[in-house]
Write a protein that holds these residues in place. Structure first.
Motif, PDB file in Angstrom:
ATOM      1  N   ALA A   9      43.479  41.078  53.772  1.00 55.73           N
ATOM      2  CA  ALA A   9      44.241  39.846  53.993  1.00 55.73           C
ATOM      3  C   ALA A   9      44.141  39.411  55.446  1.00 55.73           C
ATOM      4  N   GLY A  10      44.220  40.389  56.369  1.00 53.40           N
ATOM      5  CA  GLY A  10      44.076  40.054  57.783  1.00 53.40           C
ATOM      6  C   GLY A  10      42.698  39.535  58.108  1.00 53.40           C
ATOM      7  N   ILE A  11      41.656  40.174  57.550  1.00 52.31           N
ATOM      8  CA  ILE A  11      40.287  39.717  57.798  1.00 52.31           C
ATOM      9  C   ILE A  11      40.084  38.313  57.235  1.00 52.31           C
ATOM     10  N   ALA A  12      40.593  38.070  56.028  1.00 49.69           N
ATOM     11  CA  ALA A  12      40.442  36.749  55.419  1.00 49.69           C
ATOM     12  C   ALA A  12      41.129  35.678  56.264  1.00 49.69           C
ATOM     13  N   ALA A  13      42.318  35.997  56.798  1.00 50.35           N
ATOM     14  CA  ALA A  13      43.033  35.024  57.618  1.00 50.35           C
ATOM     15  C   ALA A  13      42.264  34.703  58.889  1.00 50.35           C
ATOM     16  N   LEU A  14      41.600  35.706  59.447  1.00 52.25           N
ATOM     17  CA  LEU A  14      40.864  35.496  60.690  1.00 52.25           C
ATOM     18  C   LEU A  14      39.540  34.774  60.462  1.00 52.25           C
ATOM     19  N   LEU A  15      38.908  34.987  59.299  1.00 50.84           N
ATOM     20  CA  LEU A  15      37.543  34.530  59.109  1.00 50.84           C
ATOM     21  C   LEU A  15      37.398  33.300  58.225  1.00 50.84           C
ATOM     22  N   THR A  16      38.476  32.829  57.619  1.00 47.63           N
ATOM     23  CA  THR A  16      38.354  31.705  56.689  1.00 47.63           C
ATOM     24  C   THR A  16      37.729  30.490  57.371  1.00 47.63           C
ATOM     25  N   ASP A  17      38.216  30.140  58.550  1.00 45.74           N
ATOM     26  CA  ASP A  17      37.667  28.975  59.254  1.00 45.74           C
ATOM     27  C   ASP A  17      36.244  29.217  59.703  1.00 45.74           C
ATOM     28  N   LEU A  18      35.978  30.416  60.198  1.00 46.45           N
ATOM     29  CA  LEU A  18      34.642  30.717  60.701  1.00 46.45           C
ATOM     30  C   LEU A  18      33.616  30.718  59.582  1.00 46.45           C
ATOM     31  N   LEU A  19      33.990  31.261  58.426  1.00 46.26           N
ATOM     32  CA  LEU A  19      33.075  31.292  57.301  1.00 46.26           C
ATOM     33  C   LEU A  19      32.943  29.934  56.620  1.00 46.26           C
ATOM     34  N   GLN A  20      33.848  29.008  56.915  1.00 42.65           N
ATOM     35  CA  GLN A  20      33.865  27.699  56.261  1.00 42.65           C
ATOM     36  C   GLN A  20      33.947  27.857  54.742  1.00 42.65           C
ATOM     37  N   LEU A  21      34.767  28.808  54.334  1.00 43.21           N
ATOM     38  CA  LEU A  21      34.985  29.059  52.913  1.00 43.21           C
ATOM     39  C   LEU A  21      36.473  29.026  52.618  1.00 43.21           C
ATOM     40  N   SER A  22      36.829  28.453  51.507  1.00 39.50           N
ATOM     41  CA  SER A  22      38.204  28.484  51.047  1.00 39.50           C
ATOM     42  C   SER A  22      38.324  29.644  50.061  1.00 39.50           C
ATOM     43  N   LEU A  23      38.886  30.759  50.556  1.00 42.36           N
ATOM     44  CA  LEU A  23      38.922  31.974  49.741  1.00 42.36           C
ATOM     45  C   LEU A  23      40.040  31.892  48.706  1.00 42.36           C
ATOM     46  N   PRO A  24      39.742  32.252  47.462  1.00 38.33           N
ATOM     47  CA  PRO A  24      40.792  32.278  46.435  1.00 38.33           C
ATOM     48  C   PRO A  24      41.713  33.468  46.651  1.00 38.33           C
ATOM     49  N   PRO A  25      42.863  33.509  45.979  1.00 38.84           N
ATOM     50  CA  PRO A  25      43.766  34.675  46.115  1.00 38.84           C
ATOM     51  C   PRO A  25      43.056  35.967  45.716  1.00 38.84           C
ATOM     52  N   ALA A  26      43.478  37.059  46.337  1.00 38.01           N
ATOM     53  CA  ALA A  26      42.858  38.358  46.062  1.00 38.01           C
ATOM     54  C   ALA A  26      43.282  38.858  44.682  1.00 38.01           C
ATOM     55  N   PRO A  27      42.349  39.253  43.830  1.00 32.98           N
ATOM     56  CA  PRO A  27      42.715  39.854  42.538  1.00 32.98           C
ATOM     57  C   PRO A  27      43.226  41.277  42.747  1.00 32.98           C
ATOM     58  N   LEU A  28      43.942  41.785  41.762  1.00 34.87           N
ATOM     59  CA  LEU A  28      44.509  43.132  41.887  1.00 34.87           C
ATOM     60  C   LEU A  28      43.608  44.206  41.298  1.00 34.87           C
ATOM     61  N   TRP A  29      42.684  43.849  40.396  1.00 30.17           N
ATOM     62  CA  TRP A  29      41.900  44.886  39.739  1.00 30.17           C
ATOM     63  C   TRP A  29      41.051  45.701  40.703  1.00 30.17           C
ATOM     64  N   PRO A  30      40.535  45.137  41.833  1.00 35.31           N
ATOM     65  CA  PRO A  30      39.801  46.018  42.743  1.00 35.31           C
ATOM     66  C   PRO A  30      40.661  47.131  43.329  1.00 35.31           C
ATOM     67  N   LEU A  31      41.989  46.889  43.462  1.00 36.52           N
ATOM     68  CA  LEU A  31      42.865  47.947  43.964  1.00 36.52           C
ATOM     69  C   LEU A  31      42.945  49.093  42.964  1.00 36.52           C
ATOM     70  N   LEU A  32      43.087  48.759  41.685  1.00 38.59           N
ATOM     71  CA  LEU A  32      43.125  49.808  40.668  1.00 38.59           C
ATOM     72  C   LEU A  32      41.789  50.541  40.603  1.00 38.59           C
ATOM     73  N   ALA A  33      40.704  49.784  40.721  1.00 32.72           N
ATOM     74  CA  ALA A  33      39.384  50.416  40.682  1.00 32.72           C
ATOM     75  C   ALA A  33      39.194  51.340  41.876  1.00 32.72           C
ATOM     76  N   ALA A  34      39.654  50.895  43.070  1.00 28.72           N
ATOM     77  CA  ALA A  34      39.517  51.731  44.263  1.00 28.72           C
ATOM     78  C   ALA A  34      40.361  52.995  44.148  1.00 28.72           C
ATOM     79  N   ALA A  35      41.586  52.854  43.601  1.00 29.51           N
ATOM     80  CA  ALA A  35      42.432  54.043  43.414  1.00 29.51           C
ATOM     81  C   ALA A  35      41.804  55.014  42.420  1.00 29.51           C
ATOM     82  N   ALA A  36      41.232  54.486  41.347  1.00 30.71           N
ATOM     83  CA  ALA A  36      40.559  55.351  40.371  1.00 30.71           C
ATOM     84  C   ALA A  36      39.350  56.035  40.997  1.00 30.71           C
ATOM     85  N   LEU A  37      38.596  55.286  41.807  1.00 27.46           N
ATOM     86  CA  LEU A  37      37.464  55.887  42.488  1.00 27.46           C
ATOM     87  C   LEU A  37      37.922  56.970  43.461  1.00 27.46           C
ATOM     88  N   GLY A  38      39.087  56.746  44.102  1.00 27.83           N
ATOM     89  CA  GLY A  38      39.620  57.762  45.003  1.00 27.83           C
ATOM     90  C   GLY A  38      39.951  59.048  44.279  1.00 27.83           C
TER      91      GLY A  38
END
Length: 825
Positions: free
Chosen positions: A324-353
């Motif tokens: 979230a911090g990286i997205a806030a810092l880089l949205t203007d620089l990347l010239q991209l309008s980022l959509p909200p972060a999905p939650l499934w990557p968090l579950l996938a990362a926890a399962a991978l952990g």
């Protein structure tokens, strides 16, 4: 089981207070946070990039049909916009002149993504249009202006309607990019379509409904089955060069995920090994008190699961905050309008952990339960029983992690194979180094003797530590190599001199005059490609039609003429994947080279024959090789190639050419059209800039993801070094008890870590380049050669980074009082 879980919880609390499990928990939390942050940010960037490719389609989603689209196909919510277009071919008249043109009727709001670009005269300065043609007016592309000799305000007749042509249509975002099957375009307002009286029962009209909106709002349209005879398309499916760019972006982003996963594996494996060594004394004591090995195994597994749950949840929370911090810092620089972060990557990362913990931490910990009770009375060195099982478990876990992280088996196996080779090389070289250190340590100073002695004394520990550190350094260097070499090479595939003008319908007797035209005007030599157009009529001697295939896409493909060229040399962006290229010796042979899309659609095999009809002249050719084509290179390419002389003189032939024209020299096109009226000019500068813009955004996004992966890798590397803290505490206390000064201990530790880091860095650099070469050849299709300078950089970087991080990590142990080791003796 309940008693084992209760014991595991108590042991976890005691270990946490005493710091025994802090390193392992930190390694797991950092690993999960790195993977979750990269996955979350990657998914947001990927979604934003896919959304922006709607500019290449005029919308985020379209439905296409040869019949009027049903009224039930409507926007699913108020947040979705839609607009209809209708396209068909008809003859357009301007006075006595006429030409077959493609009429496109558009509604208000078109296009939903991207923009129309218009000019006041052919090849004049272009600007963005404020809307669509007003009722009663039409916009024609430069080809129609050229062929009908139009002037601003000229009236053209289309069906029963007369419209005034007021602007030159320079670019429309959803127009195709074929070279020989593009009819001149006349764009009209949808309100003028009924007056033309050209659309009725039996008319060949292509109806399109475009939609644009947030991905969540479009989900119902994507999930529902399209109506009968209606084709649904997304931007990446409609335009091959856009799809190739997005696929390549996904591959680069996957490398970042693989690097983060490898770093996590190295850190957890090293920390778990160190913790397993610490457990041996306690397990030996428990066995003397009557604890059974099965109970100890259940307790260790329960402890790992509890630790993994806490570490994974903590890492997922940190990862979400970091992205979230990286997205806030880089949205203007990347010239991209980022959509909200999905939650499934968090579950996938926890399962991978958890999988990482069980695969890399469980084997060495469970091996510790075999410690004999004798260790309580005699501090013997116990073997790491089940070492083969530990390595097999780690290998299987790594393969599963890499595959789950990216879903790309080829890339995962390339990285895993390179990592396994690196581990073997690291282990072998580390073992040779240990053997060579015994005589060497006598010829150096006291500090180096202390450091080299530590390396030589703990042979197994040294080999394991060098292998883990080398794997971490390899992941870091792999990110650097991909960033500096592969990513830059991909970006340079669209250099500034990429052709932006194509000439088609060049007749054979115009080839030399056209060459002279460009040479006389100082443009230099231009390259021309011969071409013939034929309809497929038979495969392996059996007649075929569109009805011979079940796939609707293949049926549409079969219904059009194939563009075929010939030559003895391949374009640089063509690559033979099966069979052999004929070269100069193939002249006159009835041989055929097919692109992989043709293979997919027609199910071709080497040795198959294809019969093509060229305006009544049937030619049968045998498939001798298959190719891949870099369609995103914007150079003339063909699905089918044959040899010079394979087609008779009776086959109608034409030529096409491509060249780069600077904006200030566009007046050259007017001279060209005046001298060669039949030659059609296709200006693809807008399309080229569109794809180049996507590439630049992708490169920027990948660069920042790589930077984050590098930072996460340094944290994981520090966590790996932290795993030896307890052992260093004992050594430092013992040395101080024997009278050693702090300065000698510091220099000895730095010398030890510098040697470990230099060895790990050298092999890691070689391994990283090997993996990069495999990725370049097999995945990215980018030329790549050795970079010997990286070997030196890897060696120095490994020595410096490991030495500095080791000193930072172990500096507090220098104050360990001598009584610590005496109390433990």
């Amino acid at each position: 089981m309940a008693s084992a879980t209760a014991y595991a919880a108590r042991r976890l609390r005691r270990g946490w207070r005493s710091g025994e499990l802090v390193v392992l928990a930190l390694a797991l939390a950092v690993a999960v946070s790195a993977v979750s942050a990269v996955n979350l940010f990657t998914e947001r960037v990927r979604a934003a990039l896919e959304a922006q490719t709607g500019e290449a389609l005029g919308g985020d989603l379209l439905f296409r049909s040869r019949k009027p689209l049903p009224d039930t196909l409507v926007a699913p919510s108020s947040g979705v916009r839609s607009v209809d277009t209708a396209s068909f071919a008809t003859v357009v008249f301007a006075g006595e002149a006429s030409v077959l043109a493609s009429i496109k009727a558009v509604g208000e709001g078109y296009p939903l993504r991207g923009s129309l670009r218009i000019a006041d005269e052919p090849f004049g300065p272009a600007r963005e249009a404020a809307g669509i043609p007003p009722p009663g007016e039409a916009w024609a592309d430069a080809r129609l202006w050229q062929e009908l000799r139009l002037q601003p305000g000229t009236a053209v007749q289309t069906g029963a309607s007369e419209l005034r042509v007021t602007r030159v249509l320079e670019n429309e975002p959803d127009r195709g990019n074929g070279f020989a099957d593009l009819a001149p375009r006349l764009m009209i307002n949808a309100a003028d379509l009924p007056a033309t009286q050209l659309v009725g029962p039996g008319s060949r009209v292509e109806y399109v409904r475009l939609f644009a909106g947030p991905p969540a709002a479009l989900a119902p349209l994507l999930e529902a089955e399209p109506p009968e005879n209606v084709r649904r398309l997304r931007p990446q499916e409609a335009r091959r060069e856009i799809r190739n760019s997005l696929d390549r972006a996904g591959q680069f982003l996957d490398v970042a995920i693989l690097a983060a996963t490898l770093l996590a594996c190295a850190a957890v494996a090293l920390s778990a090994r160190q913790y397993g060594e610490k457990l041996r004394d306690e397990i030996a004591l428990l066995k003397t008190l009557g604890a059974r090995q099965a109970f100890l195994g259940r307790a260790l597994v329960a402890q790992l699961l509890l630790l993994g749950t806490v570490g994974s949840l903590l890492g997922a929370a940190v990862g979400y905050g970091v992205q979230a911090g990286i997205a806030a810092l880089l949205t203007d620089l990347l010239q991209l309008s980022l959509p909200p972060a999905p939650l499934w990557p968090l579950l996938a990362a926890a399962a991978l952990g958890l999988l990482m913990l069980l695969g890399f931490a469980a084997p060495p910990l469970l091996a510790a339960r075999r410690t004999p009770p004798l260790r309580v009375f005699q501090r013997v060195e116990t073997g790491s029983g089940g070492a083969r099982a530990i390595w097999l478990a780690a290998l299987a876990t790594a393969a599963a992690l890499l595959w789950l992280a990216t879903g790309d088996p080829k890339m995962a196996m390339a990285v895993l194979g390179g990592s396994a080779a690196a581990l073997l090389a690291l282990a072998g070289l580390a073992w040779l180094l240990v053997l060579a250190l015994s005589p060497l340590k006598r010829a150096v100073g006291m500090s180096w003797r202390f450091g080299l002695g530590n390396v030589a004394r703990r042979r197994r520990a040294t080999v394991a530590q060098v292998a883990a550190l080398g794997l971490a350094l390899m992941a870091l260097l792999l990110v650097s190599v991909v960033r500096e070499d592969l990513l830059v090479s991909w970006q340079e595939k669209l250099p500034e001199n990429t052709p932006n003008q194509f000439l088609i319908n060049i007749q054979s007797d115009q080839v030399e005059p056209l060459r002279r035209f460009f040479t006389e005007r100082g443009h230099g030599e231009i390259e021309l490609w011969p071409m013939a157009r034929g309809r497929l009529v038979a495969l392996n001697g059996a007649a075929v039609t569109a009805d011979s295939f079940d796939d609707p896409e293949t049926q549409r493909w079969i219904n059009r003429d194939f563009n075929l060229s010939w030559g003895t040399a391949l374009n640089e962006d063509n690559r033979i994947i099966e069979g052999e290229w004929w070269g100069e010796s193939g002249a006159g042979q009835p041989w055929l080279s097919a692109e992989d899309y043709a293979i997919e659609r027609l199910g071709l095999k080497l040795g198959d024959t294809m019969t093509l009809d060229f305006a009544g002249e049937a030619v049968t050719l045998t498939v001798t090789n298959f190719r891949t084509v870099g369609w995103d290179s914007f150079k003339p390419n063909f699905f089918l190639l044959t040899t010079p002389g394979a087609l008779s003189d009776a086959v109608p032939k034409q030529w096409l050419s491509s060249f780069r024209l600077a904006p200030e020299n566009r007046a050259l096109l007017r001279e060209l059209v005046a001298q060669f009226p039949n030659i059609t000019v296709l200006d693809i500068e807008a399309m080229l800039q569109q794809v180049r813009g996507i590439v630049e955004r992708i490169v920027t996004a990948v660069e920042f993801i790589f930077l984050f992966t590098l930072a996460a890798g340094l944290c994981v590397l520090l966590a790996a070094i932290e795993g030896t803290r307890a052992e260093r505490v004992r050594e430092t206390a013992l040395l101080r008890a024997l009278g050693a000064r702090a300065g000698l201990i510091v220099r000895g530790l730095i010398a030890e870590y510098a040697v470990l880091g230099a060895l790990a860095g050298l092999v890691a650099a070689i391994a990283a380049q090997t993996v990069a070469w495999v990725l370049a050849e097999q995945v990215f299709r980018i030329p790549y050669g050795p970079r010997p300078l990286l070997w030196l950089i890897g060696t120095l970087l490994g020595a410096c980074v490991v030495a500095v991080l080791g000193w930072i990590s172990l500096r507090p142990t220098l104050n360990t009082p001598p009584k610590t080791v005496l109390q433990q003796a």
